[in-house]
Design an enzyme around this catalytic site. Structure first.
Site, PDB file in Angstrom:
ATOM      1  N   CYS A 130     -24.409  -1.541  16.039  1.00  0.00           N
ATOM      2  CA  CYS A 130     -23.608  -0.743  15.116  1.00  0.00           C
ATOM      3  C   CYS A 130     -24.418   0.311  14.376  1.00  0.00           C
ATOM      4  O   CYS A 130     -24.081   0.689  13.249  1.00  0.00           O
ATOM      5  CB  CYS A 130     -22.913  -1.664  14.111  1.00  0.00           C
ATOM      6  SG  CYS A 130     -21.879  -2.917  14.888  1.00  0.00           S
ATOM      7  N   LYS A 195     -17.889  -9.240   6.442  1.00  0.00           N
ATOM      8  CA  LYS A 195     -17.723  -9.375   7.893  1.00  0.00           C
ATOM      9  C   LYS A 195     -18.773 -10.355   8.406  1.00  0.00           C
ATOM     10  O   LYS A 195     -19.973 -10.083   8.354  1.00  0.00           O
ATOM     11  CB  LYS A 195     -17.869  -8.022   8.581  1.00  0.00           C
ATOM     12  CG  LYS A 195     -17.646  -8.064  10.083  1.00  0.00           C
ATOM     13  CD  LYS A 195     -17.734  -6.659  10.672  1.00  0.00           C
ATOM     14  CE  LYS A 195     -17.516  -6.663  12.170  1.00  0.00           C
ATOM     15  NZ  LYS A 195     -17.607  -5.289  12.743  1.00  0.00           N
ATOM     16  N   ARG A 205     -14.675  -7.673  21.979  1.00  0.00           N
ATOM     17  CA  ARG A 205     -15.779  -7.010  22.668  1.00  0.00           C
ATOM     18  C   ARG A 205     -15.404  -6.701  24.109  1.00  0.00           C
ATOM     19  O   ARG A 205     -15.878  -5.718  24.689  1.00  0.00           O
ATOM     20  CB  ARG A 205     -17.038  -7.870  22.577  1.00  0.00           C
ATOM     21  CG  ARG A 205     -17.558  -7.952  21.145  1.00  0.00           C
ATOM     22  CD  ARG A 205     -18.707  -8.909  20.979  1.00  0.00           C
ATOM     23  NE  ARG A 205     -19.110  -8.942  19.562  1.00  0.00           N
ATOM     24  CZ  ARG A 205     -19.983  -9.798  19.052  1.00  0.00           C
ATOM     25  NH1 ARG A 205     -20.559 -10.685  19.844  1.00  0.00           N
ATOM     26  NH2 ARG A 205     -20.277  -9.762  17.782  1.00  0.00           N
ATOM     27  N   GLU A 233     -21.623  -8.983  -1.597  1.00  0.00           N
ATOM     28  CA  GLU A 233     -21.255  -7.868  -0.725  1.00  0.00           C
ATOM     29  C   GLU A 233     -20.046  -7.122  -1.290  1.00  0.00           C
ATOM     30  O   GLU A 233     -20.019  -5.886  -1.327  1.00  0.00           O
ATOM     31  CB  GLU A 233     -20.940  -8.384   0.681  1.00  0.00           C
ATOM     32  CG  GLU A 233     -22.149  -8.827   1.493  1.00  0.00           C
ATOM     33  CD  GLU A 233     -22.884  -7.655   2.127  1.00  0.00           C
ATOM     34  OE1 GLU A 233     -22.467  -6.494   1.928  1.00  0.00           O
ATOM     35  OE2 GLU A 233     -23.878  -7.902   2.837  1.00  0.00           O
ATOM     36  N   LYS A 248     -13.263 -10.496   7.325  1.00  0.00           N
ATOM     37  CA  LYS A 248     -13.138 -10.618   8.774  1.00  0.00           C
ATOM     38  C   LYS A 248     -14.155 -11.649   9.269  1.00  0.00           C
ATOM     39  O   LYS A 248     -15.337 -11.532   8.948  1.00  0.00           O
ATOM     40  CB  LYS A 248     -13.404  -9.263   9.431  1.00  0.00           C
ATOM     41  CG  LYS A 248     -13.303  -9.267  10.947  1.00  0.00           C
ATOM     42  CD  LYS A 248     -13.610  -7.885  11.534  1.00  0.00           C
ATOM     43  CE  LYS A 248     -13.482  -7.916  13.048  1.00  0.00           C
ATOM     44  NZ  LYS A 248     -13.812  -6.614  13.658  1.00  0.00           N
TER      45      LYS A 248
END
Length: 324
Positions: A130, A195, A205, A233, A248
């Site tokens: 990412c 996440k 994926r 976070e 998520k």
């Protein structure tokens, strides 16, 4: 003297009474439907591990979007699968990239739909990570520059909301700054704030062609064992300018959804991810459970935990069931 006890069943006695006292409701307005746009022509290709989910080329994407619109689903999240990938994911921030094309097309044909752009690099990099990889490690700060460029290009294409999913440190601040400087200060950021590095992402994926070519994503996605880290976070993203918070996956992290909802005043989004979808599809196809009942119970549990919005591949099915 007989011992007194409460007769809770009085409020469960009939359908009508149960409806009167129901505490949690699932509505079409809560649903966000993921769309996969691909380059090419005349493509409607089912994702092998996600029955009922398809890749659509631009000349056929209306087949899906017309259904979404007629069903009253108010929002879609757009993912792109490019033909060409490189080490920096340049198609992610190309103004003529597949996501940018899809956003422009959808907004032109369905201007009152809310279009959310997934903002990440993993589908566009040849290594499947990412961000920018240097010596086998994702360089956080160099990745931020490209993520901000991606967000701006998506906003230019007409995205109503930017949804960064990369889990780089400082990604909300970088994207907020990039959007503001480009004149998109009114475009909100739906942060994938929490996440987890989850085993439930496998079918996605497959759909997004985004499997890492080496290693895994545990150095930037969260450890499933951690709760306090999720709070840190979320706090960081709020300070950096996030307008929504997302958790998520959803189903295994309902406790996190509830904790964040109790702590923070932002709209809460739950991502009902691909593995959660595919498990139910497989079990229902084998006749092991009632798909409609299980899906509605599962999504209602996410609302009960505190989710205001749910991203789900079941959105079309749920919209039909709610209409019935």
């Amino acid at each position: 003297m007989e011992k007194a006890f409460n007769r809770h069943r009085r409020l469960r006695r009939t359908d009508s009474i149960r409806s009167m006292v129901r505490e949690t409701f699932l509505r079409k307005e809560d649903l966000i439907y993921p769309i996969f746009a691909v380059e090419g022509e005349d493509i409607k290709r089912e994702v092998p591990s996600m029955p009922g989910v398809f890749h659509f080329s631009m000349d056929r994407i209306n087949e899906e979007m017309d259904q979404v619109y007629k069903l009253g689903i108010p929002s879609v999240m757009v993912f792109g699968v490019p033909k060409e990938k490189d080490e920096v994911g340049s198609q992610a921030y190309c103004d003529t990239g597949i996501v940018q094309q899809a956003i422009s097309h959808i907004k032109e044909r369905y201007p009152d739909l809310t279009v959310i752009a997934d903002t990440c690099l993993c589908q566009y990099t040849d290594h499947g990570h990412c961000g920018v990889v240097e010596e086998g490690y994702v360089n956080n700060d160099k990745s931020l520059e490209l993520l901000a460029k991606t967000a701006v290009s998506q906003a230019k294409a007409g995205a109503d909301i930017i949804a960064p999913s990369n889990m780089m440190d400082g990604f909300v601040a970088a994207i907020r700054k990039g959007l503001d400087e480009a004149g998109f200060e009114d475009i909100p950021v739906m942060s994938y704030a929490v996440k987890y590095s989850s085993a439930f992402y496998g079918p996605f994926r497959d759909a997004a062609h985004s499997t890492p070519q080496f290693g895994d994503r545990k150095t930037y996605q969260m450890d499933p064992a951690n709760r306090l880290e999720a709070i840190r976070e979320a706090e960081s993203d709020i300070k950096e300018g996030a307008d929504f918070l997302m958790v998520k996956p959803a189903l295994s992290y309902l406790d996190i959804i509830r904790e964040l909802k109790d702590r923070f005043p932002l709209p809460m989004v739950a991502y009902n991810v691909s593995g959660e979808y595919s498990m139910i599809k497989a079990a229902s196809q084998n006749g092991w459970l009632n798909e409609q009942e299980v899906v509605m119970e599962k999504l209602t549990s996410m609302k009960r935990a505190g989710a205001d919005l749910i991203i789900t591949y079941f959105a079309k099915d749920v919209a039909k069931w709610l209409s019935e």
